[in-house]
Design a protein around this motif. Structure first.
Motif, PDB file in Angstrom:
ATOM      1  N   LYS A 219      21.442 195.517 125.352  1.00  0.00           N
ATOM      2  CA  LYS A 219      22.592 195.267 124.475  1.00  0.00           C
ATOM      3  C   LYS A 219      23.737 196.247 124.778  1.00  0.00           C
ATOM      4  N   ILE A 220      24.120 196.286 126.058  1.00  0.00           N
ATOM      5  CA  ILE A 220      25.196 197.181 126.480  1.00  0.00           C
ATOM      6  C   ILE A 220      26.415 196.378 126.901  1.00  0.00           C
ATOM      7  N   SER A 221      27.528 197.046 127.068  1.00  0.00           N
ATOM      8  CA  SER A 221      28.790 196.386 127.403  1.00  0.00           C
ATOM      9  C   SER A 221      28.807 195.921 128.856  1.00  0.00           C
ATOM     10  N   LEU A 222      29.755 195.060 129.160  1.00  0.00           N
ATOM     11  CA  LEU A 222      29.923 194.560 130.525  1.00  0.00           C
ATOM     12  C   LEU A 222      30.233 195.703 131.487  1.00  0.00           C
ATOM     13  N   LYS A 223      31.069 196.627 131.050  1.00  0.00           N
ATOM     14  CA  LYS A 223      31.429 197.773 131.895  1.00  0.00           C
ATOM     15  C   LYS A 223      30.192 198.606 132.243  1.00  0.00           C
ATOM     16  N   LYS A 224      29.358 198.872 131.256  1.00  0.00           N
ATOM     17  CA  LYS A 224      28.162 199.690 131.492  1.00  0.00           C
ATOM     18  C   LYS A 224      27.175 198.995 132.423  1.00  0.00           C
ATOM     19  N   ILE A 225      26.994 197.693 132.241  1.00  0.00           N
ATOM     20  CA  ILE A 225      26.033 196.995 133.101  1.00  0.00           C
ATOM     21  C   ILE A 225      26.563 196.899 134.519  1.00  0.00           C
ATOM     22  N   LEU A 226      27.869 196.817 134.698  1.00  0.00           N
ATOM     23  CA  LEU A 226      28.445 196.803 136.052  1.00  0.00           C
ATOM     24  C   LEU A 226      28.197 198.133 136.757  1.00  0.00           C
ATOM     25  N   ILE A 227      28.365 199.221 136.038  1.00  0.00           N
ATOM     26  CA  ILE A 227      28.109 200.551 136.616  1.00  0.00           C
ATOM     27  C   ILE A 227      26.634 200.695 136.979  1.00  0.00           C
ATOM     28  N   LYS A 228      25.759 200.272 136.062  1.00  0.00           N
ATOM     29  CA  LYS A 228      24.321 200.351 136.315  1.00  0.00           C
ATOM     30  C   LYS A 228      23.931 199.475 137.503  1.00  0.00           C
ATOM     31  N   THR A 229      24.544 198.307 137.609  1.00  0.00           N
ATOM     32  CA  THR A 229      24.236 197.383 138.696  1.00  0.00           C
ATOM     33  C   THR A 229      24.649 197.962 140.045  1.00  0.00           C
ATOM     34  N   LEU A 230      25.826 198.577 140.100  1.00  0.00           N
ATOM     35  CA  LEU A 230      26.296 199.196 141.345  1.00  0.00           C
ATOM     36  C   LEU A 230      25.367 200.333 141.770  1.00  0.00           C
ATOM     37  N   LEU A 231      24.905 201.110 140.802  1.00  0.00           N
ATOM     38  CA  LEU A 231      23.965 202.189 141.101  1.00  0.00           C
ATOM     39  C   LEU A 231      22.639 201.612 141.611  1.00  0.00           C
ATOM     40  N   PHE A 232      22.181 200.564 140.969  1.00  0.00           N
ATOM     41  CA  PHE A 232      20.945 199.886 141.380  1.00  0.00           C
ATOM     42  C   PHE A 232      21.069 199.359 142.805  1.00  0.00           C
ATOM     43  N   ILE A 233      22.199 198.700 143.105  1.00  0.00           N
ATOM     44  CA  ILE A 233      22.436 198.150 144.446  1.00  0.00           C
ATOM     45  C   ILE A 233      22.447 199.259 145.494  1.00  0.00           C
ATOM     46  N   GLY A 234      23.078 200.386 145.138  1.00  0.00           N
ATOM     47  CA  GLY A 234      23.146 201.511 146.064  1.00  0.00           C
ATOM     48  C   GLY A 234      21.770 202.033 146.432  1.00  0.00           C
ATOM     49  N   ILE A 235      20.925 202.204 145.425  1.00  0.00           N
ATOM     50  CA  ILE A 235      19.571 202.733 145.669  1.00  0.00           C
ATOM     51  C   ILE A 235      18.733 201.748 146.460  1.00  0.00           C
ATOM     52  N   ILE A 236      18.769 200.486 146.060  1.00  0.00           N
ATOM     53  CA  ILE A 236      17.910 199.502 146.727  1.00  0.00           C
ATOM     54  C   ILE A 236      18.410 199.194 148.130  1.00  0.00           C
ATOM     55  N   SER A 237      19.721 199.266 148.354  1.00  0.00           N
ATOM     56  CA  SER A 237      20.266 199.036 149.697  1.00  0.00           C
ATOM     57  C   SER A 237      19.813 200.132 150.648  1.00  0.00           C
ATOM     58  N   PHE A 238      19.829 201.369 150.165  1.00  0.00           N
ATOM     59  CA  PHE A 238      19.366 202.491 150.981  1.00  0.00           C
ATOM     60  C   PHE A 238      17.900 202.308 151.360  1.00  0.00           C
ATOM     61  N   LEU A 239      17.081 201.924 150.380  1.00  0.00           N
ATOM     62  CA  LEU A 239      15.655 201.717 150.641  1.00  0.00           C
ATOM     63  C   LEU A 239      15.438 200.539 151.595  1.00  0.00           C
ATOM     64  N   TYR A 240      16.206 199.482 151.393  1.00  0.00           N
ATOM     65  CA  TYR A 240      16.065 198.278 152.230  1.00  0.00           C
ATOM     66  C   TYR A 240      16.409 198.583 153.686  1.00  0.00           C
ATOM     67  N   ILE A 241      17.527 199.251 153.899  1.00  0.00           N
ATOM     68  CA  ILE A 241      17.940 199.598 155.267  1.00  0.00           C
ATOM     69  C   ILE A 241      16.907 200.507 155.930  1.00  0.00           C
ATOM     70  N   THR A 242      16.402 201.462 155.157  1.00  0.00           N
ATOM     71  CA  THR A 242      15.380 202.378 155.683  1.00  0.00           C
ATOM     72  C   THR A 242      14.121 201.617 156.098  1.00  0.00           C
ATOM     73  N   ILE A 243      13.666 200.695 155.250  1.00  0.00           N
ATOM     74  CA  ILE A 243      12.462 199.910 155.546  1.00  0.00           C
ATOM     75  C   ILE A 243      12.675 199.022 156.769  1.00  0.00           C
ATOM     76  N   ILE A 244      13.850 198.388 156.861  1.00  0.00           N
ATOM     77  CA  ILE A 244      14.156 197.511 157.996  1.00  0.00           C
ATOM     78  C   ILE A 244      14.150 198.295 159.298  1.00  0.00           C
ATOM     79  N   ILE A 245      14.752 199.486 159.278  1.00  0.00           N
ATOM     80  CA  ILE A 245      14.787 200.324 160.483  1.00  0.00           C
ATOM     81  C   ILE A 245      13.375 200.720 160.905  1.00  0.00           C
ATOM     82  N   ILE A 246      12.579 201.151 159.936  1.00  0.00           N
ATOM     83  CA  ILE A 246      11.194 201.553 160.238  1.00  0.00           C
ATOM     84  C   ILE A 246      10.380 200.364 160.758  1.00  0.00           C
TER      85      ILE A 246
END
Length: 257
Positions: A219-246
């Motif tokens: 039950k959070i605002s649109l602004k807060k969920i956008l910030i959380k989503t960008l942070l989530f994407i950043g973390i998972i993208s880093f992990l994804y690229i690392t796994i693909i390289i390995i």
């Protein structure tokens, strides 16, 4: 041979059910006839296509009011909707069927997309895709706790749901959107000739839906969920690229042996 089966005790819990149509102990239906193709089909239709059925309710409500399904399960609601692990099992069945139907098409699209790079690199990418299809169920099973852990990290400043409850969130949310997109993308995969477009559609819908679910739950605002989503994407993208390289390095070494 008679089509009737003599039943005095429930096969599920052992209670006496001779005078009942449903077991008073566990609620199981009393079955008195031998199984036939007709009643097998009838049971399947009743279970999966009845609008009053828990699967249909779960599927629809995970779009319209996911917080009721997920938060309800977390806080003890068990009968109204399909349970989290049951829904995950349905999802991997659907995605497995999708993978079986589109595997050759995806290899074809990858070959077209990677035609300008060295053949050795193409073979590595095909091997990665092949392993993805081959171990899809296992990958999905392992991916859910990873997503739950990242999500809990992103929402560390909120105490509403713990790590285990985030696991339940993704058992529902990830299973739901992956299963739905498998059905949606089945015709799309054969209509679009660009594998990157198909992948982009998938990831946008996956991320958008999960963000929608988390916004509803917290039950959070649109602004807060956008910030959380960008942070989530950043973390998972880093992990994804690392796994693909390995994975690429490991497969490359294996192919060169």
């Amino acid at each position: 041979m008679s089509d009737l089966i003599t039943i005095t005790n429930c096969k599920n819990c052992g209670n006496q059910i001779e005078t009942y149509n449903f077991c008073p102990g566990c609620g199981a239906k009393k079955i008195t006839n031998r199984i036939t193709f007709k009643n097998l089909v009838s049971e399947f239709v009743d279970r999966f296509f009845n609008l009053d059925n828990s699967f249909i309710k779960t599927f629809i409500h995970l779009f319209t009011k996911p917080e009721e399904v997920i938060d309800g399960y977390i806080h003890g609601l068990r009968k109204r909707y399909v349970n989290a692990f049951g829904y995950f099992a349905i999802s991997i069945t659907i995605t497995g069927f999708y993978a079986f139907l589109v595997k050759d098409r995806m290899f074809e699209l990858m070959t077209i997309a990677l035609s300008s790079i060295p053949q050795e690199q193409v073979e590595i990418q095909k091997s990665v895709l092949n392993y993805t299809f081959q171990y899809q169920s296992l990958i999905n099973f392992l991916l859910i706790p990873i997503l739950a852990a990242i999500s809990r990290l992103v929402f560390l400043n909120y105490k509403k749901y713990n790590l285990t409850e985030h696991l339940v969130i993704y058992l529902y949310a990830y299973s739901h959107i992956v299963g739905f997109m498998a059905l949606f993308l089945l015709p799309v995969t054969f209509a679009i000739d660009n594998i990157f477009t198909i992948s982009l559609i998938q990831y946008i819908v996956y991320i958008g839906y999960v963000a929608y679910v988390l916004k509803k739950l917290y039950k959070i605002s649109l602004k807060k969920i956008l910030i959380k989503t960008l942070l989530f994407i950043g973390i998972i993208s880093f992990l994804y690229i690392t796994i693909i390289i390995i994975a690429g390095v490991i497969i490359g070494l294996a192919l060169n042996k």
